[in-house]
Write a protein that holds these residues in place. Structure first.
Motif, PDB file in Angstrom:
ATOM      1  N   ALA A 277     -18.087  10.866 -15.770  1.00  0.00           N
ATOM      2  CA  ALA A 277     -17.823  10.298 -14.435  1.00  0.00           C
ATOM      3  C   ALA A 277     -17.149   8.936 -14.543  1.00  0.00           C
ATOM      4  O   ALA A 277     -17.524   7.985 -13.867  1.00  0.00           O
ATOM      5  N   ILE A 278     -16.128   8.839 -15.385  1.00  0.00           N
ATOM      6  CA  ILE A 278     -15.396   7.580 -15.506  1.00  0.00           C
ATOM      7  C   ILE A 278     -14.547   7.384 -14.257  1.00  0.00           C
ATOM      8  O   ILE A 278     -13.795   8.264 -13.854  1.00  0.00           O
ATOM      9  N   ARG A 279     -14.677   6.237 -13.651  1.00  0.00           N
ATOM     10  CA  ARG A 279     -13.936   5.872 -12.455  1.00  0.00           C
ATOM     11  C   ARG A 279     -14.025   4.363 -12.318  1.00  0.00           C
ATOM     12  O   ARG A 279     -14.845   3.727 -13.009  1.00  0.00           O
ATOM     13  N   PRO A 280     -13.235   3.734 -11.456  1.00  0.00           N
ATOM     14  CA  PRO A 280     -13.228   2.270 -11.389  1.00  0.00           C
ATOM     15  C   PRO A 280     -14.583   1.643 -11.111  1.00  0.00           C
ATOM     16  O   PRO A 280     -14.890   0.573 -11.653  1.00  0.00           O
ATOM     17  N   ARG A 281     -15.424   2.271 -10.316  1.00  0.00           N
ATOM     18  CA  ARG A 281     -16.722   1.671 -10.014  1.00  0.00           C
ATOM     19  C   ARG A 281     -17.682   1.768 -11.195  1.00  0.00           C
ATOM     20  O   ARG A 281     -18.715   1.094 -11.219  1.00  0.00           O
ATOM     21  N   ALA A 282     -17.375   2.598 -12.189  1.00  0.00           N
ATOM     22  CA  ALA A 282     -18.228   2.722 -13.369  1.00  0.00           C
ATOM     23  C   ALA A 282     -17.836   1.758 -14.482  1.00  0.00           C
ATOM     24  O   ALA A 282     -18.522   1.682 -15.494  1.00  0.00           O
ATOM     25  N   VAL A 283     -16.731   1.032 -14.307  1.00  0.00           N
ATOM     26  CA  VAL A 283     -16.269   0.059 -15.304  1.00  0.00           C
ATOM     27  C   VAL A 283     -16.727  -1.329 -14.874  1.00  0.00           C
ATOM     28  O   VAL A 283     -16.414  -1.780 -13.764  1.00  0.00           O
TER      29      VAL A 283
ATOM     30  N   GLY B 131     -13.738  23.807 -11.737  1.00  0.00           N
ATOM     31  CA  GLY B 131     -15.006  24.356 -12.187  1.00  0.00           C
ATOM     32  C   GLY B 131     -15.300  24.251 -13.663  1.00  0.00           C
ATOM     33  O   GLY B 131     -16.336  24.728 -14.114  1.00  0.00           O
ATOM     34  N   GLY B 132     -14.426  23.611 -14.435  1.00  0.00           N
ATOM     35  CA  GLY B 132     -14.657  23.488 -15.867  1.00  0.00           C
ATOM     36  C   GLY B 132     -15.694  22.433 -16.191  1.00  0.00           C
ATOM     37  O   GLY B 132     -16.035  21.588 -15.358  1.00  0.00           O
ATOM     38  N   PRO B 133     -16.228  22.439 -17.417  1.00  0.00           N
ATOM     39  CA  PRO B 133     -17.263  21.478 -17.803  1.00  0.00           C
ATOM     40  C   PRO B 133     -16.674  20.110 -18.134  1.00  0.00           C
ATOM     41  O   PRO B 133     -15.472  19.961 -18.369  1.00  0.00           O
ATOM     42  N   ALA B 134     -17.534  19.114 -18.158  1.00  0.00           N
ATOM     43  CA  ALA B 134     -17.142  17.792 -18.633  1.00  0.00           C
ATOM     44  C   ALA B 134     -16.996  17.839 -20.145  1.00  0.00           C
ATOM     45  O   ALA B 134     -17.865  18.347 -20.848  1.00  0.00           O
ATOM     46  N   THR B 135     -15.889  17.299 -20.646  1.00  0.00           N
ATOM     47  CA  THR B 135     -15.599  17.291 -22.075  1.00  0.00           C
ATOM     48  C   THR B 135     -14.989  15.948 -22.446  1.00  0.00           C
ATOM     49  O   THR B 135     -14.706  15.115 -21.580  1.00  0.00           O
ATOM     50  N   ALA B 136     -14.759  15.757 -23.733  1.00  0.00           N
ATOM     51  CA  ALA B 136     -14.050  14.550 -24.165  1.00  0.00           C
ATOM     52  C   ALA B 136     -12.678  14.469 -23.511  1.00  0.00           C
ATOM     53  O   ALA B 136     -12.223  13.395 -23.108  1.00  0.00           O
ATOM     54  N   ALA B 137     -11.997  15.612 -23.386  1.00  0.00           N
ATOM     55  CA  ALA B 137     -10.665  15.626 -22.768  1.00  0.00           C
ATOM     56  C   ALA B 137     -10.721  15.238 -21.298  1.00  0.00           C
ATOM     57  O   ALA B 137      -9.829  14.547 -20.794  1.00  0.00           O
ATOM     58  N   THR B 138     -11.754  15.666 -20.572  1.00  0.00           N
ATOM     59  CA  THR B 138     -11.852  15.283 -19.163  1.00  0.00           C
ATOM     60  C   THR B 138     -12.167  13.790 -19.032  1.00  0.00           C
ATOM     61  O   THR B 138     -11.688  13.129 -18.106  1.00  0.00           O
ATOM     62  N   ASP B 139     -12.957  13.253 -19.962  1.00  0.00           N
ATOM     63  CA  ASP B 139     -13.190  11.811 -19.979  1.00  0.00           C
ATOM     64  C   ASP B 139     -11.878  11.054 -20.117  1.00  0.00           C
ATOM     65  O   ASP B 139     -11.653  10.037 -19.447  1.00  0.00           O
ATOM     66  N   LEU B 140     -11.022  11.525 -20.994  1.00  0.00           N
ATOM     67  CA  LEU B 140      -9.773  10.818 -21.260  1.00  0.00           C
ATOM     68  C   LEU B 140      -8.823  10.891 -20.071  1.00  0.00           C
ATOM     69  O   LEU B 140      -8.127   9.922 -19.768  1.00  0.00           O
ATOM     70  N   TRP B 141      -8.802  12.025 -19.363  1.00  0.00           N
ATOM     71  CA  TRP B 141      -7.997  12.095 -18.133  1.00  0.00           C
ATOM     72  C   TRP B 141      -8.532  11.097 -17.109  1.00  0.00           C
ATOM     73  O   TRP B 141      -7.756  10.351 -16.491  1.00  0.00           O
ATOM     74  N   SER B 142      -9.846  11.076 -16.925  1.00  0.00           N
ATOM     75  CA  SER B 142     -10.440  10.148 -15.968  1.00  0.00           C
ATOM     76  C   SER B 142     -10.164   8.698 -16.353  1.00  0.00           C
ATOM     77  O   SER B 142      -9.947   7.845 -15.485  1.00  0.00           O
ATOM     78  N   LEU B 143     -10.169   8.409 -17.656  1.00  0.00           N
ATOM     79  CA  LEU B 143      -9.835   7.066 -18.099  1.00  0.00           C
ATOM     80  C   LEU B 143      -8.386   6.739 -17.764  1.00  0.00           C
ATOM     81  O   LEU B 143      -8.078   5.623 -17.320  1.00  0.00           O
TER      82      LEU B 143
END
Length: 282
Positions: free
Chosen positions: A138-144, A188-200
């Motif tokens: 759940a990387i997003r601006p409010r989490a930084v 509907g896909g799971p959270a992964t390292a790749a999804t973290d990097l897109w969110s970043l």
């Protein structure tokens, strides 16, 4: 001092710190250790029973313990998870910090060295997390959190993964809040390292542009833009703009790892023998 409220029989509330993603956040003092902490109320979706709440707490503690073993200062430390009046609370370290979302809203986009150093710090944190098999989710601006003194911290570690269960957070909730979720998460896909990097990548775009890369007038339009819209180019100059563009590739397998993105950031341009971003710190 006569406490007005004690959470979980241990944490004396001293005042409010604002609102978190799932409820209010309190400044409190730990009666056992004497240290001040942040206590977040976690109001989970309505209709969950005791087994679901127990599952949430188990998953959250497991993720938090895994993150703690990494020994990185880039993740907000979770001290405890307690129940008070039937509501789950997560107890974390208390920092003198501003959320990235608030900092940009008040002072404008990050510039020059701060933007590059923020990107570097977050990539270092994700590299350590992913090597330790920890996915943020759940990387997003409010989490930084931008901490006074220069430390950059990712909060909510473990929270997203604890919620990422069909009984706790359904696909419709992801679809309703698509701004910083990777395309494969929305579908509907799971959270992964790749999804973290897109969110970043989306979060760094926000940091330097002051808006999300796919923000539209409503949720439906934003979701469509994440899935199919043109990918905007950040105007922050190389190599950071190139790193952001690479992180926002829609195909997960085409995104760089955190380690590769760090290498891009350091070697995208040179000034003598120093990496490009070192020139900002001279």
């Amino acid at each position: 001092m006569i406490p007005s409220r004690v959470i979980g029989g241990r944490y004396v509330v001293l005042g409010g710190l604002g609102d978190g993603a799932l409820g209010p956040v309190w400044r409190a003092q730990d009666r056992l250790t004497g240290r001040q902490v942040a206590v977040k109320e976690l109001h989970l979706p309505a209709g969950l029973g005791a087994p679901e709440h127990a599952l949430f707490r188990e998953r959250l503690l497991r993720e938090a313990r895994g993150a703690a073993r990494l020994g990185t200062t880039g993740l907000l430390a979770v001290h405890d998870v307690v129940v008070d009046s039937g509501v789950d609370h997560v107890v974390t370290e208390l920092l003198d910090a501003r959320r990235l979302s608030d900092a940009v809203a008040r002072s404008g986009p990050l510039q020059g060295p701060q933007a590059v150093e923020t990107a570097r710090a977050l990539l270092e944190t994700l590299r350590a997390a992913h090597e330790g098999e920890i996915v943020h989710g759940a990387i997003r601006p409010r989490a930084v959190l931008l901490v006074r003194g220069g430390r950059v911290v990712l909060s909510d570690v473990g929270l997203a993964q604890a919620l990422d269960h069909r009984r706790l957070m359904g696909r419709e909730q992801l679809a309703a809040n698509p701004d910083f979720h990777a395309p494969e998460r929305i579908t509907g896909g799971p959270a992964t390292a790749a999804t973290d990097l897109w969110s970043l990548g989306a979060t760094l775009f926000f940091a330097v542009e002051g808006r999300g890369p796919f923000m539209r007038a409503d949720v439906t339009a934003t979701r469509a833009a994440v899935l199919d819209g043109p990918v905007p180019e950040a105007r922050c100059g190389t190599p950071l703009a190139g790193v952001i563009a690479a992180l926002l590739r829609r195909e997960p397998g085409e995104r760089p790892s955190a380690a590769d993105a760090l290498a891009m950031l350091a070697t995208g341009s040179r000034a003598g023998r120093r990496p490009f971003w070192r020139r900002f710190l001279a």
